[in-house]
Motif scaffolding. Structure first.
Motif, mmCIF file in Angstrom:
data_model
loop_
_atom_site.group_PDB
_atom_site.id
_atom_site.type_symbol
_atom_site.label_atom_id
_atom_site.label_comp_id
_atom_site.label_asym_id
_atom_site.label_seq_id
_atom_site.Cartn_x
_atom_site.Cartn_y
_atom_site.Cartn_z
ATOM 1 N N ASN A 52 0.843 -1.195 0.000
ATOM 2 C CA ASN A 52 0.000 0.000 0.000
ATOM 3 C C ASN A 52 0.878 1.245 0.000
ATOM 4 O O ASN A 52 0.896 2.003 0.955
ATOM 5 N N ARG A 66 -1.615 -10.494 -4.504
ATOM 6 C CA ARG A 66 -2.020 -9.177 -4.999
ATOM 7 C C ARG A 66 -2.720 -8.416 -3.884
ATOM 8 O O ARG A 66 -3.525 -8.974 -3.147
ATOM 9 N N ALA A 67 -2.393 -7.132 -3.788
ATOM 10 C CA ALA A 67 -2.899 -6.315 -2.688
ATOM 11 C C ALA A 67 -4.181 -5.603 -3.064
ATOM 12 O O ALA A 67 -4.299 -5.039 -4.156
ATOM 13 N N ILE A 68 -5.129 -5.638 -2.141
ATOM 14 C CA ILE A 68 -6.357 -4.841 -2.274
ATOM 15 C C ILE A 68 -6.398 -3.931 -1.050
ATOM 16 O O ILE A 68 -6.232 -4.399 0.090
ATOM 17 N N ASN A 69 -6.594 -2.640 -1.265
ATOM 18 C CA ASN A 69 -6.536 -1.645 -0.197
ATOM 19 C C ASN A 69 -7.846 -0.885 -0.064
ATOM 20 O O ASN A 69 -8.638 -0.855 -0.987
ATOM 21 N N GLU A 70 -8.018 -0.255 1.107
ATOM 22 C CA GLU A 70 -9.236 0.493 1.471
ATOM 23 C C GLU A 70 -10.342 -0.476 1.861
ATOM 24 O O GLU A 70 -10.844 -1.260 1.041
ATOM 25 N N TYR A 77 -14.672 -6.504 -2.810
ATOM 26 C CA TYR A 77 -13.841 -7.497 -3.501
ATOM 27 C C TYR A 77 -14.170 -8.905 -2.973
ATOM 28 O O TYR A 77 -14.401 -9.839 -3.751
ATOM 29 N N PRO B 94 -12.916 -8.933 -10.472
ATOM 30 C CA PRO B 94 -12.974 -8.258 -9.175
ATOM 31 C C PRO B 94 -11.714 -7.482 -8.810
ATOM 32 O O PRO B 94 -11.799 -6.422 -8.189
ATOM 33 N N TYR B 95 -10.550 -7.984 -9.207
ATOM 34 C CA TYR B 95 -9.315 -7.278 -8.865
ATOM 35 C C TYR B 95 -9.218 -5.962 -9.629
ATOM 36 O O TYR B 95 -8.898 -4.917 -9.050
ATOM 37 N N ALA B 98 -11.542 -3.559 -8.073
ATOM 38 C CA ALA B 98 -11.007 -3.019 -6.825
ATOM 39 C C ALA B 98 -9.979 -1.929 -7.123
ATOM 40 O O ALA B 98 -9.926 -0.899 -6.440
ATOM 41 N N GLN B 99 -9.145 -2.158 -8.136
ATOM 42 C CA GLN B 99 -8.166 -1.139 -8.539
ATOM 43 C C GLN B 99 -8.871 0.133 -8.990
ATOM 44 O O GLN B 99 -8.472 1.243 -8.640
ATOM 45 N N ARG B 101 -11.898 1.183 -8.199
ATOM 46 C CA ARG B 101 -12.514 1.833 -7.038
ATOM 47 C C ARG B 101 -11.455 2.553 -6.214
ATOM 48 O O ARG B 101 -11.692 3.646 -5.690
ATOM 49 N N PHE B 102 -10.275 1.947 -6.077
ATOM 50 C CA PHE B 102 -9.205 2.537 -5.295
ATOM 51 C C PHE B 102 -8.807 3.894 -5.861
ATOM 52 O O PHE B 102 -8.693 4.886 -5.125
ATOM 53 N N ASP B 105 -11.481 6.528 -5.523
ATOM 54 C CA ASP B 105 -11.486 6.939 -4.114
ATOM 55 C C ASP B 105 -10.324 7.888 -3.831
ATOM 56 O O ASP B 105 -10.463 8.865 -3.089
ATOM 57 N N LYS B 109 -10.537 11.533 -2.278
ATOM 58 C CA LYS B 109 -9.901 11.870 -1.001
ATOM 59 C C LYS B 109 -8.965 13.058 -1.135
ATOM 60 O O LYS B 109 -8.775 13.822 -0.199
#
Lengths: 233, 224
Positions: A52, A66-70, A77, B94-95, B98-99, B101-102, B105, B109
């Protein structure tokens, strides 16, 4: 039960973080095993910083490396990858999903701000009291939201019959609410003021998916608060 | 006794709002027709106050009379309620979702708040806002990478989230004494590419007009 290796899931977290707790609750809802790694926020691991780099914060979900953040993004997810396994976190109807996302955003705006103010940012008791008042206002609004989501209190959770997205998002704060309760000498979610939410809190704390994840040792949480305050200095 | 059921889509909005523009662009990308209802934010309508009692803000999408609030929630709602239209969040991955959405966001922010500090503050506050703005733009350029758009080949969720702010680049440049072209040439190129899309060209105001609006705000709030 399959070990963490089977799902290849790792959560980087801090045990009191509302954002970490909600991810662990969602994984519990889906019955997913994972490896939990407690981070020292005063000495962040290379794995955390590498996973992150933008926010350098917990939680991080690592899935097959693999990283998922927030946290709210992680919840969605999990819901999408393991759709059809265990209960759904978000409802399936598009309008209901929009309403759930709205309240989740509200919580992480108003409740989060008050939470920071009540515990971390207040320089004196007057400032803490002001933050507690703001929390009260947010909880008043959420009482109304709960009434709407639960068909006038007929259903046990924001998600209806079962725990859902809004429940998990708000539930992550309950450990800290207990700590605030000890400091101010009364429950933060006041049964006289917001009776539906107070009953919801009791129900949520008792839920299997919350056990061992929502901290209930208030003194331990308060002791840890001192550690966190020292780190942020 | 039920009144005539309201069908269709309405958008409660304010002309210069980048958050409102996200919704306008999404609706056009999806080929959805809607009624645009400009709101007077100094004198909020009953309709707006009823539709968004919690925040009393625009944008609000009304679909058959039911309100959806918060711009990115509205965009996701459009994806989900109208699945036959071109999808903005990447479907079936989904990955990747998620990217997307990140980064949307991240825009939420960081960008608007920093931009506001850039035109409102002086001295140290201003200097800090300028440093942050450059970092934010460089981080976004990093996320863009070598793709045509943030999602790769297709214009999508992150592009919709960020593109309205391209009309604000000139304002950031003038108040921040910086050049987006110089600091982030790939991001500047992306902005030009987006401007070629009919949905974007139709719904964004010229940067000079945004700058004029902000100068007006400064005068009104007595910030000189």
């Amino acid at each position: 039960m399959a070990g963490a290796g089977a799902n290849d899931l790792k959560v980087l977290g801090v045990w009191t973080s509302p954002f970490v707790i909600r991810v662990r609750i969602a994984l519990n809802m889906k019955g997913l095993a994972y490896e939990y790694v407690e981070e020292d926020l005063g000495n962040k691991s290379a794995l955390l910083l590498g996973s992150n780099p933008v926010h350098k914060s917990v939680p991080v979900l690592l899935h097959a490396g693999r990283a998922i953040n927030e946290s709210q993004i992680i919840l969605q997810y999990i819901d999408e990858v393991w759709a059809g396994i265990g209960p759904a976190v978000l409802p399936s109807d598009p309008y209901e999903r929009a309403v759930a996302r709205f309240w989740a955003a509200y919580i992480d705006d108003k409740v989060r701000s008050a939470w920071l103010g009540m515990l971390f940012r207040c320089k004196n008791e007057e400032e803490r009291a002001e933050a507690v008042a703001r929390a009260g206002e947010a909880l008043d609004t959420l009482e109304g939201a709960f009434r709407d989501c639960s068909e006038g209190g007929k259903k046990p959770f924001f998600g209806g019959d079962g725990i859902g997205f809004v429940d998990v998002v708000l539930g992550g704060y309950l450990g800290w609410f207990g700590a605030v309760g000890k400091i101010i000498g009364r429950r933060l979610i006041d049964p006289a003021r917001t009776p539906l939410l107070a009953a919801w809190e009791d129900r949520f704390r008792a839920a299997d998916v919350a056990k061992g994840v929502v901290p209930d040792d208030v003194d331990k949480v308060l002791a840890f608060l001192q550690t966190l305050l020292a780190i942020s200095k | 006794m039920a009144g005539e059921k309201k069908q269709g889509l309405q958008l409660l909005d304010f002309w210069v709002s980048p958050f409102g523009q996200r919704c306008r662009i999404a609706l056009d990308e999806k080929g959805l027709s809607y009624e645009y209802l400009e709101q007077d934010l100094a004198n909020k309508s009953e309709l707006l106050l009823r539709a968004n009692p919690v925040h009393k803000k625009i944008p609000v999408l009304l679909h058959a009379g039911r309100p959806v609030c918060e711009s990115l929630i509205i965009v996701q709602y459009l994806d989900e309620a109208f699945p036959a239209t071109p999808t903005l969040l990447p479907a079936g991955d989904p990955y990747a979702r998620a990217q997307a959405r990140f980064w949307a966001d991240y825009v939420d922010k960081k960008l608007y708040d920093c931009g506001t500090r850039l035109w409102k503050l002086k001295g140290d506050g201003h200097a800090q806002a300028r440093t942050e703005m450059v970092e934010i733009l460089r981080t976004l350029e990093g996320a863009l990478g070598e793709g045509r758009f943030f999602g790769g080949e297709a214009f999508g969720f992150v592009d919709v989230a960020l593109v309205p702010f391209t009309s604000w680049f000139l304002t950031y440049e003038r108040f921040g004494d910086l050049s987006v072209e110089k600091e982030c040439p790939k991001l500047a190129a992306w902005a030009k590419r987006c401007a070629e899309r009919p949905s974007v060209a139709k719904n964004l105001y010229p940067p000079e007009k945004v700058y004029e609006f902000i100068c007006g705000m400064k005068k009104r709030f007595g910030i000189e």
